[in-house]
Design a protein around this motif. Structure first.
Motif, short mmCIF file in Angstrom:
data_model
loop_
_atom_site.label_atom_id
_atom_site.label_comp_id
_atom_site.label_asym_id
_atom_site.label_seq_id
_atom_site.Cartn_x
_atom_site.Cartn_y
_atom_site.Cartn_z
N SER A 64 44.19 -63.52 67.46
CA SER A 64 44.45 -62.69 67.48
C SER A 64 44.77 -61.27 66.43
O SER A 64 44.95 -61.80 65.38
N HIS A 65 44.18 -60.32 67.01
CA HIS A 65 44.51 -59.20 65.71
C HIS A 65 45.41 -59.08 64.77
O HIS A 65 45.99 -59.05 63.48
N ARG A 66 47.06 -59.72 65.65
CA ARG A 66 47.94 -59.64 64.91
C ARG A 66 48.35 -60.55 64.02
O ARG A 66 48.43 -60.31 62.96
N GLU A 69 45.82 -60.07 61.02
CA GLU A 69 46.53 -58.68 60.29
C GLU A 69 47.94 -59.55 59.09
O GLU A 69 47.85 -59.57 58.12
N ARG A 155 38.18 -62.12 64.18
CA ARG A 155 38.67 -61.78 64.65
C ARG A 155 38.89 -61.27 65.29
O ARG A 155 38.02 -60.29 65.63
N ALA A 157 39.68 -58.68 69.11
CA ALA A 157 40.06 -56.78 68.52
C ALA A 157 41.42 -56.82 68.97
O ALA A 157 41.90 -57.67 70.20
N GLU A 158 42.09 -55.38 68.88
CA GLU A 158 43.34 -55.09 69.02
C GLU A 158 43.95 -55.45 70.31
O GLU A 158 44.80 -55.72 70.55
N ASP A 159 43.38 -55.04 70.86
CA ASP A 159 43.56 -54.87 72.83
C ASP A 159 42.59 -55.59 73.44
O ASP A 159 42.66 -55.63 75.03
N ASP A 163 39.47 -53.79 74.64
CA ASP A 163 38.84 -53.27 73.46
C ASP A 163 37.27 -53.99 73.18
O ASP A 163 36.16 -53.06 72.66
N GLU A 169 37.09 -62.51 72.50
CA GLU A 169 37.84 -61.97 73.36
C GLU A 169 38.91 -62.36 74.58
O GLU A 169 39.61 -62.55 75.20
#
Length: 225
Positions: A64-66, A69, A155, A157-159, A163, A169
């Motif tokens: 996930s994006h989190r 990060e 990676r 996408a954030e949403d 997204d 995803e």
């Protein structure tokens, strides 16, 4: 949602909760591919062997994006300064590729045993970020993994599906709905005879023979976005 789509979704969720694979077809007007997808925490050497032999595509771990990060993982196209970089695929606005890694306790990194170790450790690290995002840093990641390696990290996408609707995803959204950590393995299913992606019909037939749930990306987007 149609009854058959609802049954496909429930079957996929049950499989993920049990640590099993799911066949996910994205969209005819996107990649038009079916991927074998597993929750990363449950991948064994036998699962890596199945992906090599039954699917044949690239074995990647989507996070996930989190999580990305927390790991401070860049997009690969942003990390490499070379004239060959051209991150404009025909099927999307950019690829999801980040660093290829090996777990530090593997040898070459490419064997089924080594790749399973890298994959499950990525799943463990993703679960640790979910529990406490502040406790996991780039330095923590570097103490456990090295790059270059033989397992590509993707990676998300954030949403997620709001997204982007790639296998990255779709798999992560399925994991979230199943209560699994945000790390999944994706591997494209290739056709030995045509040299192209396996058709949805052939992928569904394979899934039926193997007792693996088959689900369309449209079903996941409608239910999980």
């Amino acid at each position: 949602m149609r009854a058959d789509a609802e049954a496909a979704l429930e079957g996929a969720l049950d499989a993920f909760r049990a640590g099993g694979p799911v066949c996910i077809h994205d969209f005819v007007d996107r990649e038009g591919e079916t991927d074998l997808v597993y929750p990363a925490r449950a991948v064994t050497p036998a699962a890596v062997s199945r992906m090599r032999n039954d699917a044949g595509g690239l074995i990647c771990v989507a996070v996930s994006h989190r999580v990305a990060e927390a790991f401070e993982l860049p997009f690969l196209a942003d990390a490499i300064d070379h004239p060959a970089i051209d991150d404009d695929p025909a099927y999307d606005t950019r690829s999801s590729f980040s660093l290829p890694v090996n777990h530090r306790e593997t040898f070459t990194g490419i064997t089924d045993i080594d790749r399973a170790r890298t994959i499950t450790e990525l799943g463990t690290a993703a679960a640790a970020v979910e529990r406490d995002p502040e406790a996991y840093t780039a330095e923590t990641f570097a103490s456990e993994f090295r790059s270059p390696g033989h397992v590509h990290v993707l990676r998300g996408a954030e949403d997620l599906l709001a997204d982007r609707t790639g296998h990255t995803e779709l798999g992560l959204a399925l994991a979230a709905a199943a209560g699994e950590p945000p790390a999944v393995v994706v591997c494209e299913m290739m056709d030995d005879e045509t040299g192209t992606a396996v058709t949805p019909e052939d992928a569904a037939a394979y899934a039926d023979r193997q007792g693996i749930p088959y689900v369309e990306g449209k079903t996941l987007v409608e239910a999980l976005e």
